[in-house]
Write an enzyme that holds these catalytic residues in place. Sequence first.
Site, mmCIF file in Angstrom:
data_model
loop_
_atom_site.group_PDB
_atom_site.id
_atom_site.type_symbol
_atom_site.label_atom_id
_atom_site.label_comp_id
_atom_site.label_asym_id
_atom_site.label_seq_id
_atom_site.Cartn_x
_atom_site.Cartn_y
_atom_site.Cartn_z
ATOM 1 N N HIS A 161 39.791 -27.966 7.294
ATOM 2 C CA HIS A 161 39.291 -28.662 6.106
ATOM 3 C C HIS A 161 39.687 -27.852 4.879
ATOM 4 C CE1 HIS A 161 35.829 -31.114 8.118
ATOM 5 N NE2 HIS A 161 36.883 -31.016 8.922
ATOM 6 N N GLU A 210 38.021 -26.887 2.356
ATOM 7 C CA GLU A 210 37.064 -25.838 1.997
ATOM 8 C C GLU A 210 37.255 -24.580 2.838
ATOM 9 O OE1 GLU A 210 36.484 -29.086 2.761
ATOM 10 O OE2 GLU A 210 34.446 -29.629 2.167
ATOM 11 N N CYS A 215 31.007 -31.106 4.532
ATOM 12 C CA CYS A 215 30.364 -31.432 5.798
ATOM 13 C C CYS A 215 29.531 -30.230 6.262
ATOM 14 C CB CYS A 215 31.435 -31.769 6.831
ATOM 15 S SG CYS A 215 32.412 -30.326 7.364
ATOM 16 N N CYS A 236 31.622 -26.967 6.639
ATOM 17 C CA CYS A 236 32.082 -26.378 5.380
ATOM 18 C C CYS A 236 30.927 -25.858 4.528
ATOM 19 C CB CYS A 236 32.916 -27.396 4.615
ATOM 20 S SG CYS A 236 34.447 -27.822 5.506
#
Length: 163
Positions: A59, A61, A89, A92
Site C-alpha cells: 500500500h 502508506e 486501512c 496502514c
Amino acid sequence: MVSTGAGWDDDQLMRQALAEAERATEHGDVPVGALVALDGTVLAARHNERERLGDPTAHAEILALRDAAAVVGQWRLEGASLVVTLEPCPMCAGAAVAARIGRVVFGADDPKAGACGSLYNLCADPRLNHELDVVPGVLAPEAGAMLVRFFAAHRSDPKFPLG
C-alpha cells in the site's frame, strides 16, 4: 528526500499525494498516493504497488513509511505527517501508530475499510501505545473522483478483480 517546501499546508501536500496516486494507474494499481512530511520536507512519496509487486502489503502508506524511515535512519517518525489520498486501512493505520507518526491527513473516506474514523479508529485508541491526530477530508472531492474514475474504467474488465 523528495522535496522541501517550508510552510506547506495540508492542501498543498495532498495535491502532491494526488499526483503520486495518479502514477499507480500506470501499472493497474488502485490510485492511492501517500507521502510523509516532517518540518517542511517531504521525506517520501509513494503510490500503491500491490499489482506491480504482487505484494498485498504494498500500500502507498506502507511504502512511504518505509522510505521515510530509511531517510531519517530510524523507525520512529515522531512529529511527521502521513498524507494519503484515501483513509488508511487497519494495516496502514496500525503502521502509522507503530511509526509514532504525529498525524494522519487523508482525502476520501473509506467506509468499507477505513481505520481512521470511518469503520475503526486505530489512531485514537487509548489501548494502543500511541495516539495521533487525524485530519480527514482534505481535498476529498478530488481524491474521491480519482477513485470513482478508476473503478468505473475497470468494472467491465474481467481481468481486474474488484474488491
